[in-house]
Write a protein that holds these residues in place. Structure first.
Motif, short mmCIF file in Angstrom:
data_model
loop_
_atom_site.label_atom_id
_atom_site.label_comp_id
_atom_site.label_asym_id
_atom_site.label_seq_id
_atom_site.Cartn_x
_atom_site.Cartn_y
_atom_site.Cartn_z
N GLY A 87 -14.32 -29.84 -3.91
CA GLY A 87 -13.95 -30.12 -2.52
C GLY A 87 -13.13 -31.39 -2.38
O GLY A 87 -12.55 -31.65 -1.34
N ARG A 88 -13.10 -32.19 -3.44
CA ARG A 88 -12.31 -33.43 -3.39
C ARG A 88 -10.92 -33.25 -3.98
O ARG A 88 -10.18 -34.23 -4.13
CB ARG A 88 -13.07 -34.56 -4.09
CG ARG A 88 -14.28 -35.03 -3.27
CD ARG A 88 -14.87 -36.32 -3.82
NE ARG A 88 -15.49 -36.12 -5.11
CZ ARG A 88 -16.77 -35.78 -5.30
NH1 ARG A 88 -17.55 -35.59 -4.27
NH2 ARG A 88 -17.24 -35.63 -6.51
N TYR A 135 -1.77 -26.80 -6.97
CA TYR A 135 -1.83 -28.05 -6.23
C TYR A 135 -0.51 -28.79 -6.40
O TYR A 135 -0.02 -28.92 -7.51
CB TYR A 135 -2.97 -28.94 -6.73
CG TYR A 135 -4.28 -28.24 -6.91
CD1 TYR A 135 -4.67 -27.22 -6.03
CD2 TYR A 135 -5.13 -28.56 -7.96
CE1 TYR A 135 -5.88 -26.57 -6.20
CE2 TYR A 135 -6.34 -27.91 -8.13
CZ TYR A 135 -6.71 -26.91 -7.25
OH TYR A 135 -7.90 -26.26 -7.42
N LEU A 138 -9.52 -24.25 2.31
CA LEU A 138 -8.82 -24.66 1.08
C LEU A 138 -9.84 -24.97 -0.01
O LEU A 138 -9.60 -24.70 -1.19
CB LEU A 138 -7.92 -25.86 1.36
CG LEU A 138 -6.74 -25.58 2.31
CD1 LEU A 138 -5.96 -26.85 2.59
CD2 LEU A 138 -5.81 -24.49 1.74
N HIS A 139 -10.97 -25.52 0.39
CA HIS A 139 -12.04 -25.77 -0.57
C HIS A 139 -12.47 -24.45 -1.22
O HIS A 139 -12.65 -24.36 -2.44
CB HIS A 139 -13.22 -26.43 0.16
CG HIS A 139 -14.31 -26.92 -0.75
ND1 HIS A 139 -15.39 -27.62 -0.29
CD2 HIS A 139 -14.50 -26.81 -2.09
CE1 HIS A 139 -16.19 -27.93 -1.30
NE2 HIS A 139 -15.67 -27.44 -2.40
N LYS A 178 -2.08 -31.13 -0.60
CA LYS A 178 -1.11 -31.71 0.33
C LYS A 178 0.21 -30.94 0.30
O LYS A 178 0.44 -30.14 -0.61
CB LYS A 178 -0.83 -33.17 -0.05
CG LYS A 178 -2.06 -34.05 -0.09
CD LYS A 178 -2.53 -34.45 1.30
CE LYS A 178 -3.73 -35.35 1.23
NZ LYS A 178 -4.70 -35.12 2.28
N LYS A 180 -0.59 -27.30 0.53
CA LYS A 180 -1.33 -27.05 1.76
C LYS A 180 -0.68 -25.89 2.53
O LYS A 180 -1.36 -24.99 3.01
CB LYS A 180 -1.35 -28.32 2.62
CG LYS A 180 -2.25 -28.20 3.82
CD LYS A 180 -2.49 -29.56 4.45
CE LYS A 180 -3.47 -29.45 5.60
NZ LYS A 180 -3.69 -30.75 6.25
N SER A 220 -7.14 -32.73 -3.88
CA SER A 220 -6.21 -33.16 -2.84
C SER A 220 -5.15 -32.09 -2.67
O SER A 220 -4.35 -31.85 -3.57
CB SER A 220 -5.60 -34.50 -3.26
OG SER A 220 -4.71 -34.93 -2.27
N ASN A 279 -12.73 -24.33 9.27
CA ASN A 279 -11.51 -25.12 9.38
C ASN A 279 -10.70 -25.08 8.08
O ASN A 279 -11.17 -24.57 7.06
CB ASN A 279 -11.82 -26.57 9.79
CG ASN A 279 -12.73 -27.25 8.80
OD1 ASN A 279 -12.57 -27.09 7.58
ND2 ASN A 279 -13.69 -28.00 9.29
N THR A 280 -9.51 -25.63 8.15
CA THR A 280 -8.57 -25.52 7.04
C THR A 280 -9.13 -26.18 5.78
O THR A 280 -9.02 -25.64 4.69
CB THR A 280 -7.24 -26.18 7.44
OG1 THR A 280 -6.75 -25.50 8.60
CG2 THR A 280 -6.21 -26.07 6.32
N LYS A 281 -9.74 -27.34 5.96
CA LYS A 281 -10.28 -28.05 4.81
C LYS A 281 -11.30 -27.19 4.08
O LYS A 281 -11.29 -27.08 2.85
CB LYS A 281 -10.90 -29.36 5.27
CG LYS A 281 -11.29 -30.29 4.15
CD LYS A 281 -11.72 -31.64 4.71
CE LYS A 281 -12.45 -32.50 3.70
NZ LYS A 281 -11.75 -32.70 2.44
N GLN A 294 -2.93 -26.45 11.65
CA GLN A 294 -2.60 -27.32 10.52
C GLN A 294 -1.22 -27.00 9.95
O GLN A 294 -0.49 -27.87 9.51
CB GLN A 294 -3.65 -27.16 9.40
CG GLN A 294 -5.03 -27.66 9.76
CD GLN A 294 -5.07 -29.18 9.87
OE1 GLN A 294 -4.32 -29.87 9.21
NE2 GLN A 294 -5.91 -29.68 10.74
#
Lengths: 485, 295, 260
Positions: free
Chosen positions: B21-22, A13, B243-244, B26, B30, B24, B238-240, B277
């Motif tokens: 899932g929370r 991350y 990534l989760h 970025k 990402k 971050s 989806n991407t989210k 994305q």
């Protein structure tokens, strides 16, 4: 057709710091007395620092004894009017506070994290939403007290003095103020020395909500201000903090007839049976001891493992501990933040050294800790004897003491073998056993197959030297009223 | 013989899965995450209307998802019905993208073992390197674990050198404890991969069931040293969500599991969202569907 | 006219279910009778007996505790002198006999938490309760304080009226025939200045009911209570029963996840 290489990707991350722009910290905060921010008359002005960086965040006025008296006087002056307000009107002010807390949630979370060192993940997902929920829930009680106290005559106590700790600054202020105001009292709240900022933002919110002047007074200060407040002309004292200070307050109030509730320390047992869902138990252990760096009165600081699964649980726990992300509290992916103060760090360090001296086996995660600020790596102690200091005394840090048991009876006996009685965890897939063990534990909160759950509707508070009185739910109302004619 | 279920605490699992899932994700994380997720996709089409033409288009996309961005890797595999394996194998030859085929009476599994084995052999013969079989939920639900295991063993044998993914269809299992139990059963019977879902039932690879399955393979690896892969299929669109899934893998099993050899995402519409994305990260603007090819 | 000599009663402490002289061997003459002058060791023995009996008493079903208290009322009725005071004391016991299985409903319940958990709070006995009974009324004043403590499931060590201890000590005989388990109720007579510190300072006492209405005693009790964070209540004769019961229980909140 061209082939595209699948190169190995090392995925981590990226830093994801919450932007500080969403929160403005003023250079200086004064005392909130009688509906206005005022400079101290006989107090001082002290810097509050970010424990993760040691940078000064703001100058904060600390109340002196004269300021405490002024605040109590302001609360006294507002008491009759507030109590006489139609109950629904009182409730509406509390609903407003709840809404404003939600509106300013992001800012409050950032400031809570900056001032106290806790991960933004927690201040954002736990502290601030629960504080708002607490006001919202108690707002609704204001005009239903006759049902909560059915069959009894009751009246507000008058002026309450409230002293809150540094581990959940905003949330504890909410736990204290919401029931006091709902029942028609006025309040003087003293936030903790190292974490005054969110309580002062709450003062702004209270001002914005238009509460009558003097109904809530918020006066930062050190221990001496707390001592002045509990000895002042208040009708009731509510304290959350250490057992040692709680005892001092109880002594100070001896023979005065003032109401008192105490929410004190703990050394809570987290008991894992062999038939538990072990992976979730491990999560519960992590949540129990590393939530808020272990600065939690109900932290599951004594881990009791059934011998048959002890090795497996320790292995899984250690693997999980090694994945904890320790560091910048403002980073949204941080699991464990900074220790709240240099003083607390020194206390944790000295307790851990005592643990090592007494022969327990220490395992601390070898994570990189920032240079500046106050940090302590997540730590477990194995081979802990029941008499060891680390098994008996509250450490209030990210340190868990592990010991074993053989039967439910022995687990209960060991869990209850403490001067404290705040909370406990029980992990088993057998419902009958869970309820049996839970009923035998001398603790005010028993989490079965979960840990560190809080809700405004659920009573919280301790047995034995963990204090008396409850916060949350209807039980949280009665300490703030006087019964009978 | 009664089943012995390893306890799983559903509320605890869901809490943990939701907390992960929370995370971050970025900027560079990402970008890298999108590339990684792309490389793990089993790009799937399982429709009655699938034609050789459609499968060929899909294969082209699988090999080179975005010709304007050469750093986007090929996906892991293309997953089709047995009848289209030959087409896919031809289209993917030499690309490094594997052909996966569902088999064994997908998605219901309500055919005889003989038919299941024939179908498997046929798919492998036509060029499938990976077989996605379904367990017989009817047998599992009435407690006939031996039949479920026996079928898996037989299909595994029929696979020969092809890798076997066993779909436990979590939506049709009673509890999380059964997700774990069925996963263990499949692993013991020889599954190279365990897979959440057919994508044809009421729910798919929810973070909770994926977490339970990841914990199962982690414990199996600890106990035996054997690696079993996990394929999350269904609903990761989806991407989210993708990534989760990566976060679940990373924090449950560790970085060494973040490879298409050990984790896959079965999906069809996910790929375009990943590309969109990714483009947003590059160009700074939100994209539109028309910018990406529809296969 | 009968020449029969009356059998004079030797007044004793009621301790651990037995009638005993003060271990100190001391007595105080009150009303022409030698009343045992309880000592710190008697207090120690009484608290020990109470602690030993507390678990079993707490574990009994609420229905069972209710019947035992009701039996206490029945037994007291047979000892009644017909006075208003006895009548009121007996009626209070009946009142509290009916409280045992209502406490949980009135004080506790399911907490509607905002998460998938069954959370409920229910009262449990706090443990060992020390009672400083008022000097008068000697019988009613004692019953008023011990009845709620017993109804809430606690074991009790009570210092009875200093000025008129005889009828209060007699209550031990009533308790002794009313199925109250040995050790659950302990009655000590003696001088408050000697008994207060050992009782209220005893680390194994969980709560104190100070019904003395004496400010100096209050200050002393509170100070001693602080040492182990004891709960202190100071009911007046007019305090309602729920308000009396509240400080004698601990509210325990349990959480259990809901989901398979």
């Amino acid at each position: 057709m061209a082939t595209v290489e699948r190169t190995a990707v090392k995925w981590d991350y990226a830093p994801a710091p919450e932007s500080r722009d969403s929160a403005t910290i003023k250079p200086r905060y004064d005392l909130f007395i009688g509906g206005r921010f005022v400079a101290p008359t006989d107090g001082t002005v002290v810097s509050t620092v970010n424990p993760a960086t040691e940078e000064v965040l703001a100058e904060v006025a600390f109340a002196g004894p004269g300021d405490v008296a002024l605040a109590v006087e302001a609360a006294r002056g507002a008491a009759a009017g507030w109590a006489a307000l139609p109950a629904l009107e009182r409730g509406k002010y509390l609903f407003r506070i709840a809404r404003l807390l939600q509106e300013r949630a992001r800012e409050l979370a950032i400031v809570e994290t900056l001032d106290g060192g806790k991960p933004i993940r927690e201040s954002r997902d736990v502290d601030v939403p629960l504080a708002a929920a607490h006001f919202f829930s108690y707002a609704g009680w204001a005009d239903k007290l006759q049902y909560a106290f059915a069959g009894r005559e009751f009246a507000p106590r008058g002026v309450v003095g409230q002293v809150v700790p540094w581990n959940f600054p905003l949330l504890m202020a909410a736990w204290k103020l919401a029931p006091a105001l709902a029942t028609g009292n006025t309040a003087v709240l003293k936030p903790a020395e190292t974490t005054p900022l969110t309580a002062l933002l709450l003062a702004e919110i209270i001002e914005e909500a238009g509460l009558p002047d003097g109904v809530v007074n918020i006066i930062p200060g050190d221990g001496s201000a707390g001592a002045s407040l509990v000895r002042s002309d208040v009708d009731k004292v509510a304290f959350t903090g250490s057992t040692a200070v709680g005892k001092e307050i109880q002594r100070a109030l001896a023979g005065t007839g003032k109401g008192l509730t105490l929410e004190l320390g703990g050394k809570s047992a987290n008991i894992v049976f062999e038939d538990a869902a072990l992976d979730q138990a491990v999560e519960g252990i992590i949540e129990g001891i590393f939530f808020n760096q272990g600065h939690v009165c109900c932290a599951g600081s004594r881990l009791l493992l059934q011998e048959s699964v002890a090795e497996e649980v320790v292995r899984k726990l250690w693997a999980r501990m090694e994945r904890l992300r320790v560091g910048d509290p403002l980073d949204k992916n941080t699991d464990v933040g900074a220790i709240n103060s240099a003083e607390q760090l020194a206390r944790i360090t000295s307790m851990v050294e005592a643990g090592e001296r007494e022969g327990a086996t220490r395992r601390s995660v070898s994570c990189a800790l920032p240079e500046a600020g106050y940090w302590f790596a997540p730590t477990m102690f194995l081979d802990v004897a029941p008499a060891n200091r680390i098994a008996v005394e509250e450490i209030f840090g990210p340190v868990v003491s592990v010991t074993t048991f053989r039967s439910p009876g022995e687990a209960v006996e060991k869990a209850n073998n403490s001067a404290y009685g705040l909370a406990a965890g029980v992990w088993t897939d057998n419902g009958a056993k869970a309820f049996e063990v839970a009923s035998k534990l001398r603790a005010g909160v028993v989490w079965q197959n979960t840990y560190n759950k809080f809700d405004p509707t659920a009573a919280f508070g301790g047995y034995k030297e963990s204090g008396f009185g409850r916060e949350g739910g209807p039980a949280g109302l009665s300490p703030y009223v006087r019964f009978g004619g | 013989m009664s089943r012995s279920l390893t306890p799983v605490n559903r509320v605890g699992v869901d809490e943990r899965a939701a907390a992960l899932g929370r995370r971050s994700i970025k900027t560079t994380a990402k970008r890298e995450g999108i590339r990684l997720a792309t490389s793990m996709i089993d790009l799937t089409t399982l429709e009655g209307s699938d034609t050789p033409g459609k499968v060929r288009h899909l294969c082209a996309k699988a090999v080179c998802p975005d010709s304007s961005r050469p750093e986007i890797p090929s996906v892991a595999a293309v997953c089709v019905y047995p009848a289209l394996v030959e087409v896919a194998a031809a289209a993917l030859r030499g690309s490094g993208v594997a052909v996966a085929s569902v088999a064994t009476g997908f998605p219901a599994g309500q055919t005889s073992l003989k038919v299941k084995l024939d179908e498997t052999r046929e798919a492998v013969a036509a060029g499938a390197a990976e077989i996605d079989m379904v367990i017989s939920r009817d047998a599992y639900l009435r407690g006939d674990d031996a039949r479920v295991a026996g079928e898996i063993e037989a299909v595994k044998e029929a696979c020969g050198a092809a890798h076997l993914k066993v779909i436990i269809e979590t939506a049709e299992l009673p509890t999380y404890a059964h997700v774990r139990h069925a996963s263990e059963l499949a692993i013991a019977a020889g599954a190279d991969w365990i897979k959440t879902s057919t994508g044809k039932s009421t729910s798919g690879a929810t973070p909770g069931v994926v977490l339970v399955m990841l914990e199962t393979v982690r414990d199996h690896a600890h106990r035996t040293g054997e690696i079993v892969g996990v394929k999350a299929a269904g609903g990761v669109s989806n991407t989210k969500a993708a990534l989760h899934q990566l976060v679940l893998v990373k924090e449950t099993l560790g970085d060494e599991w973040l490879t298409p050899e050990r984790f896959r995402i079965g999906a069809s519409s996910l790929l375009n969202d990943l590309l969109m994305q990714y483009a947003k990260l590059d160009g700074g603007h939100y994209g539109r569907a028309e910018d990406f090819s529809k296969e | 006219m009968s020449s029969r000599a009356a059998v004079a009663k030797t007044y004793k402490l009621y301790l651990g279910g037995a009638f005993v002289r003060s271990e100190s061997g001391r007595t105080d003459p009150i009303g022409g009778v030698n009343v045992p002058r309880g000592s710190r060791k008697d207090i120690r023995d009484a608290v020990k007996a109470a602690r030993g009996a507390a678990g079993g008493w707490a574990k009994k079903t609420a229905y069972n505790r209710g019947q035992v208290l009701y039996r206490f009322a029945e037994a007291l009725e047979s000892r009644s002198d017909g006075s208003d005071e006895y009548g009121e004391a007996i009626d209070l016991l009946v009142h509290y006999a009916g409280w045992t299985d209502k406490l949980a409903a009135v004080m506790g319940g399911v907490n509607p938490v905002a998460a998938p958990f069954l959370s409920f709070s229910s009262p449990e006995p706090t443990g060992v309760v020390a009672v400083l009974a008022p000097d008068r009324p000697d019988v009613l004043g004692l019953i008023r304080e011990i009845a709620p403590a017993l109804a809430a499931g606690n074991a009790v060590v009570a210092v009875v009226s200093r000025t008129s201890p005889l009828r209060a000590l007699d209550l031990g005989e009533v308790a002794g025939v009313s199925d109250i388990p040995a050790g659950v109720l302990n009655l000590i007579s003696g001088r408050l200045d000697e008994l207060l510190t050992p009782l209220c300072g005893h680390r194994d006492v969980n709560a104190i009911i100070d019904a003395t209405s004496d400010d100096a005693v209050a200050a002393q009790v509170d100070e001693l209570a602080a040492e182990t964070v004891k709960r202190v209540s100071r009911p007046t004769p007019y305090t309602d029963s729920l308000t009396r019961l509240e400080p004698l229980v601990e509210l325990k909140t349990a959480w259990h996840p809901v989901g398979s």
